[in-house]
Design a protein around this motif. Structure first.
Motif, PDB file in Angstrom:
ATOM      1  N   GLY A 502       0.788  -1.230   0.000  1.00 46.86           N
ATOM      2  CA  GLY A 502       0.000   0.000   0.000  1.00 46.86           C
ATOM      3  C   GLY A 502       0.816   1.273   0.000  1.00 46.86           C
ATOM      4  N   LYS A 503       1.997   1.216  -0.603  1.00 44.60           N
ATOM      5  CA  LYS A 503       2.892   2.371  -0.598  1.00 44.60           C
ATOM      6  C   LYS A 503       3.386   2.678  -2.007  1.00 44.60           C
ATOM      7  N   LEU A 504       3.762   3.921  -2.210  1.00 45.69           N
ATOM      8  CA  LEU A 504       4.369   4.385  -3.446  1.00 45.69           C
ATOM      9  C   LEU A 504       5.726   4.988  -3.115  1.00 45.69           C
ATOM     10  N   VAL A 505       6.717   4.721  -3.952  1.00 47.56           N
ATOM     11  CA  VAL A 505       8.069   5.229  -3.715  1.00 47.56           C
ATOM     12  C   VAL A 505       8.410   6.291  -4.753  1.00 47.56           C
ATOM     13  N   GLN A 506       8.916   7.415  -4.279  1.00 45.39           N
ATOM     14  CA  GLN A 506       9.423   8.467  -5.157  1.00 45.39           C
ATOM     15  C   GLN A 506      10.932   8.572  -4.958  1.00 45.39           C
ATOM     16  N   ILE A 507      11.671   8.597  -6.064  1.00 47.81           N
ATOM     17  CA  ILE A 507      13.132   8.605  -6.032  1.00 47.81           C
ATOM     18  C   ILE A 507      13.638   9.925  -6.598  1.00 47.81           C
ATOM     19  N   GLN A 508      14.484  10.614  -5.835  1.00 44.60           N
ATOM     20  CA  GLN A 508      15.037  11.887  -6.283  1.00 44.60           C
ATOM     21  C   GLN A 508      16.548  11.875  -6.104  1.00 44.60           C
ATOM     22  N   ASN A 518      17.413  10.599  -2.437  1.00 42.53           N
ATOM     23  CA  ASN A 518      16.366  10.743  -1.435  1.00 42.53           C
ATOM     24  C   ASN A 518      15.177   9.873  -1.834  1.00 42.53           C
ATOM     25  N   VAL A 519      14.801   8.986  -0.940  1.00 40.10           N
ATOM     26  CA  VAL A 519      13.687   8.071  -1.181  1.00 40.10           C
ATOM     27  C   VAL A 519      12.531   8.468  -0.281  1.00 40.10           C
ATOM     28  N   ASN A 520      11.400   8.757  -0.905  1.00 36.64           N
ATOM     29  CA  ASN A 520      10.205   9.157  -0.167  1.00 36.64           C
ATOM     30  C   ASN A 520       9.127   8.100  -0.353  1.00 36.64           C
ATOM     31  N   VAL A 521       8.604   7.580   0.755  1.00 33.93           N
ATOM     32  CA  VAL A 521       7.583   6.532   0.723  1.00 33.93           C
ATOM     33  C   VAL A 521       6.249   7.140   1.134  1.00 33.93           C
ATOM     34  N   LYS A 522       5.253   7.024   0.258  1.00 33.60           N
ATOM     35  CA  LYS A 522       3.938   7.595   0.518  1.00 33.60           C
ATOM     36  C   LYS A 522       2.873   6.507   0.517  1.00 33.60           C
ATOM     37  N   ARG A 535      10.647  -3.812   6.013  1.00 36.73           N
ATOM     38  CA  ARG A 535      11.951  -3.222   5.753  1.00 36.73           C
ATOM     39  C   ARG A 535      11.989  -2.720   4.315  1.00 36.73           C
ATOM     40  N   ILE A 536      13.013  -1.949   4.005  1.00 30.99           N
ATOM     41  CA  ILE A 536      13.194  -1.414   2.658  1.00 30.99           C
ATOM     42  C   ILE A 536      14.597  -1.770   2.186  1.00 30.99           C
ATOM     43  N   GLU A 537      14.694  -2.264   0.962  1.00 32.25           N
ATOM     44  CA  GLU A 537      15.982  -2.630   0.372  1.00 32.25           C
ATOM     45  C   GLU A 537      16.301  -1.676  -0.775  1.00 32.25           C
ATOM     46  N   TYR A 538      17.582  -1.389  -0.944  1.00 33.82           N
ATOM     47  CA  TYR A 538      18.028  -0.477  -1.992  1.00 33.82           C
ATOM     48  C   TYR A 538      19.155  -1.163  -2.764  1.00 33.82           C
ATOM     49  N   SER A 539      19.076  -1.115  -4.084  1.00 34.54           N
ATOM     50  CA  SER A 539      20.105  -1.763  -4.892  1.00 34.54           C
ATOM     51  C   SER A 539      20.460  -0.904  -6.092  1.00 34.54           C
ATOM     52  N   ILE A 540      21.679  -1.104  -6.584  1.00 35.07           N
ATOM     53  CA  ILE A 540      22.170  -0.432  -7.786  1.00 35.07           C
ATOM     54  C   ILE A 540      22.609  -1.504  -8.771  1.00 35.07           C
ATOM     55  N   SER A 548      17.073  -0.828   5.190  1.00 34.37           N
ATOM     56  CA  SER A 548      16.692   0.097   6.259  1.00 34.37           C
ATOM     57  C   SER A 548      15.365  -0.316   6.877  1.00 34.37           C
ATOM     58  N   PRO A 549      15.075   0.184   8.080  1.00 30.97           N
ATOM     59  CA  PRO A 549      13.738   0.014   8.649  1.00 30.97           C
ATOM     60  C   PRO A 549      12.712   0.752   7.788  1.00 30.97           C
ATOM     61  N   PRO A 550      11.434   0.570   8.040  1.00 28.32           N
ATOM     62  CA  PRO A 550      10.388   1.178   7.198  1.00 28.32           C
ATOM     63  C   PRO A 550      10.177   2.655   7.498  1.00 28.32           C
ATOM     64  N   LEU A 551      11.088   3.481   7.022  1.00 30.68           N
ATOM     65  CA  LEU A 551      10.998   4.925   7.223  1.00 30.68           C
ATOM     66  C   LEU A 551      10.352   5.584   6.014  1.00 30.68           C
ATOM     67  N   ASN A 552       9.698   6.718   6.229  1.00 29.61           N
ATOM     68  CA  ASN A 552       9.048   7.426   5.122  1.00 29.61           C
ATOM     69  C   ASN A 552      10.036   8.207   4.274  1.00 29.61           C
ATOM     70  N   ASN A 553      11.150   8.601   4.870  1.00 25.15           N
ATOM     71  CA  ASN A 553      12.164   9.352   4.136  1.00 25.15           C
ATOM     72  C   ASN A 553      13.540   8.787   4.469  1.00 25.15           C
ATOM     73  N   VAL A 554      14.263   8.398   3.431  1.00 27.73           N
ATOM     74  CA  VAL A 554      15.584   7.804   3.612  1.00 27.73           C
ATOM     75  C   VAL A 554      16.545   8.431   2.606  1.00 27.73           C
TER      76      VAL A 554
END
Length: 692
Positions: A502-508, A518-522, A535-540, A548-554
């Motif tokens: 139930g979330k949307l991710v915006q990447i800046q 900057n990752v924003n979760v809405k 949790r949230i995973e980030y990959s390149i 990371s834990p489930p934060l709205n801004n990372v």
């Protein structure tokens, strides 16, 4: 004091798995697509699937010199297929995220394992274990193949498969720990609960991923009237991965703990499914599995596996290329659609139907209690009605499942228990691909005589776990105790009942203060079943960078040596026993000291857009690539160079007749001395042959 400790522990429940387990669930970055580079059919199927499922380019491996035979020797499979695949995964830094090996079309389907069968000492087992294995089964058992060991030739070799719920509490140990387990159980049987609790806790401290040990310690502590210790161990069990809410509610020694505020808060998030069978659990790359079905660190003796399937079998007795592509593109649209209908199960008198009946009642109970309707039938196929079939269990040698005879929901699993459903070198018996062509998302069949033994086929719990929200490939391996003969074909990612986060991710991309993202979760207002983010995973470029834990801004700091264009992916992992995953990706340019090349398609291919095209008649592709100051430029497709030329502005005219039909993703690469700088990929969709 105890309450504060519990709150601190339970704050980490949502982030309960260590970072090396960050590959649970199924999303595009978990799938490795393996392509037969000498086959236009294989490339065409891969082109369509990679585009439909948004598989990262780094996750596509192209192999050469693949044997054309349907059956190959074990040494050939190991040296020319398995080892190159594993080496490619390691070289690209994908080991932490790779979970599924999906072979495109035009690969051998079976592997001769004669020498391994000779090593079986138990004659009763040897009699019923064929010397022919499937390519998907042998990939799943990759550790045994690399070690040249025959232990996969047992009826319970898949420790990841779920068993009866009581399996959680069997003794999985050897040596000293086995004796310690038996001693703890003996003291509990003799009502020496305080000493029993100490021994269970001692075992858990050595095996911190085995949540059932912490449950036993909590129960014994409660029975010894040590409520604080019981609460601590219960919290540790949840942190270690215990997911069954219903067991906690039915345990007489734990019921009195559940109204504690810290426990009561987490309890509604746990699984409330029936406890006849162990609940589904996600496979991880960093851990193996014990005899009790729980995770064990790989360095502590746990057996590791890799999911595997074929995307299609394009063959005279299999699917046509057109059907194979249509099947995969259709299924790619099924995820999280929650279709309404019935799960249909055969109860015919044939041994092929009777083999799975002992577990059918448990599956029906599981489905009914979780809100799904079921039907049973005695004919070869379920009666076609207005209701869609969400899944069909069959047991017949020959049946005509052609489109129109079944009303299948998109994403339905159809599985038939018969001897030669995966044997494409001979006529006789219905091939598994017939069900794919009739609308199924995935199916399976054995590649040699299985003797109608249940361990060699998926149990009826396949459909129960699928309805619970796991992916199609997970549903299979969760329910087949001995899958070495089973050829699994179709879309491994199909998951029509997976819950959403139930979330949307915006990447800046922020370059004002160094390379940072900057990752924003809405939140989204979805009218579908959702779970909270664990949790949230980030990959390149497919490489896991951070968890990371489930934060709205990372804020994610990028590597200092990053240059050129790169794919940044954010994956949200839900808190649920099925661990649903939703990923968001975006191509970004690091804007480093050296300019990234830019590619523009000036003339698309022709001869690649019609149904059944394999690219062998494709027209030339023209691509303009610019990178000011570059010494040379190149074009890659699936990581392989297909054209190169000196200069910093080049119009490439590329012969693509050996690259397959369908969407062709190409990536420009610029060379500045020894430094290679990648650009953002572009996709050629092709153009109708009549266009000029």
């Amino acid at each position: 004091m105890i309450f504060r400790i519990l709150v601190a522990w339970l704050a980490f429940v949502f982030f309960c798995l260590p970072s090396q387990d960050a590959d649970a669930g199924i999303s595009p970055e978990n799938v490795i697509v393996v392509v037969n580079g000498d086959s236009n059919v294989s490339r065409t199927v891969a082109n369509h699937y990679v585009a439909a499922r948004e598989i990262p380019l780094a996750n596509v491996l192209v192999l050469k010199d693949i044997p054309e035979d349907l059956t190959i020797e074990l040494e050939v499979f190991r040296d020319r297929i398995l080892k190159p695949v594993l080496a490619g995964i390691q070289a690209r830094g994908l080991t932490a995220t790779a979970r599924v090996i999906a072979y495109s079309a035009d690969f051998p389907t079976s592997v001769k394992v004669t020498e391994h069968k000779k090593q079986i000492e138990n004659e009763a087992v040897k009699k019923y274990q064929s010397a022919t294995a499937s390519i998907t089964g042998m990939t799943y058992f990759y550790q045994f193949v690399l070690a040249d060991k025959p232990e996969y030739l047992t009826f319970g070799s898949n420790l990841y498969a779920r068993g009866p719920f009581k399996r959680y509490f069997v003794n999985p140990f050897r040596g000293e720990d086995k004796e310690l387990f038996d001693d703890a159980q003996s003291k509990a049987d003799n009502e020496d609960f305080a000493e029993s609790a100490k021994l269970w806790q001692q075992l858990f401290e050595k095996h911190t991923l085995q949540s059932a040990l912490a449950i036993r310690a909590a129960e014994a502590s409660s029975q010894a009237d040590d409520k604080q210790q019981a609460l601590q161990m219960l919290a540790k069990a949840i942190k270690a991965g215990w997911t069954s809410r219903r067991y906690l509610e039915q345990s007489e020694s734990l019921q009195g703990l559940l109204d504690q505020q810290a426990i009561a808060k987490i309890l509604p998030l746990l699984d409330n499914s029936p406890i006849a069978w162990q609940p589904p659990i996600a496979l991880t790359s960093a851990t193996g599995w014990s005899a009790s079905g729980e995770r064990v660190p790989a360095n502590a003796g746990g057996v590791r596996y890799l999911f595997s399937c074929m995307l299609a079998v394009v063959h005279a007795r299999g699917s046509s290329l057109q059907s194979a592509v249509q099947n995969l593109e259709r299924t790619a649209e099924c995820d999280r659609r929650f279709p309404v209908g019935t799960f249909d199960f055969t109860m015919g008198g044939d041994v092929r139907a009777k083999t799975r009946l002992p577990i059918l009642a448990d599956a029906l109970l599981y489905l009914n209690e979780t809100g799904f309707q079921t039907r049973t039938f005695k004919s070869s196929l379920p009666e076609k009605g207005d209701a869609q079939s969400l899944g069909v269990m069959l047991g017949t040698a020959s049946v005509n499942p052609d489109a129109g005879r079944m009303n299948l929901a998109n994403g339905a699993i159809v599985d038939n228990l018969t001897s030669f459903g995966g044997v494409f070198g001979r006529d006789g018996q219905t091939k598994l691909t017939r069900f794919l062509d009739a609308g199924a998302a995935i199916s399976s069949g054995t590649v040699a005589e299985p003797y109608a033994l249940q361990p060699k086929f998926a149990t009826p719990m396949l459909w129960a776990y699928y309805a619970r929200g796991v992916s199609a490939i997970e549903a299979y391996y969760l329910t087949v105790a001995s899958p070495y003969q089973l050829l699994i074909v179709g879309d491994p990612m199909a998951q029509p009942f997976a819950k959403s986060v139930g979330k949307l991710v915006q990447i800046q991309f922020d370059q004002t203060a160094g390379n940072k993202i900057n990752v924003n979760v809405k939140s989204l207002g979805l009218n579908t079943p959702t779970v909270i983010v664990q949790r949230i995973e980030y990959s390149i470029n497919g490489r896991l960078l951070k968890v990371s834990p489930p934060l709205n801004n990372v804020t994610v700091n990028l590597p200092d040596d990053l240059s050129g264009a790169f794919e940044f992916r954010t994956t949200l992992v839900g808190f649920d026993c099925s661990e649903p995953r939703v990923s968001f990706s975006q191509w970004l340019d690091s804007n480093g000291k050296l300019p990234s090349p830019v590619a523009t398609i000036t003339q698309p291919r022709s001869g690649v857009t019609q149904a059944g095209d394999d690219g062998s008649l494709a027209g030339k592709l023209k691509v303009l690539v610019k990178a000011p100051g570059a010494d040379s430029l190149a074009i890659q497709a699936f990581g392989q160079e297909i054209a190169s030329q000196n200069g910093d502005e080049v119009t490439f005219v590329i012969d693509t007749k050996a690259l397959g039909a369908g969407p062709l993703v190409i990536q420009p690469v610029a060379s500045f001395g020894e430094k290679k700088v990648p650009g953002s990929p572009v996709t050629d969709q092709g153009v109708a042959s009549s266009a000029k």
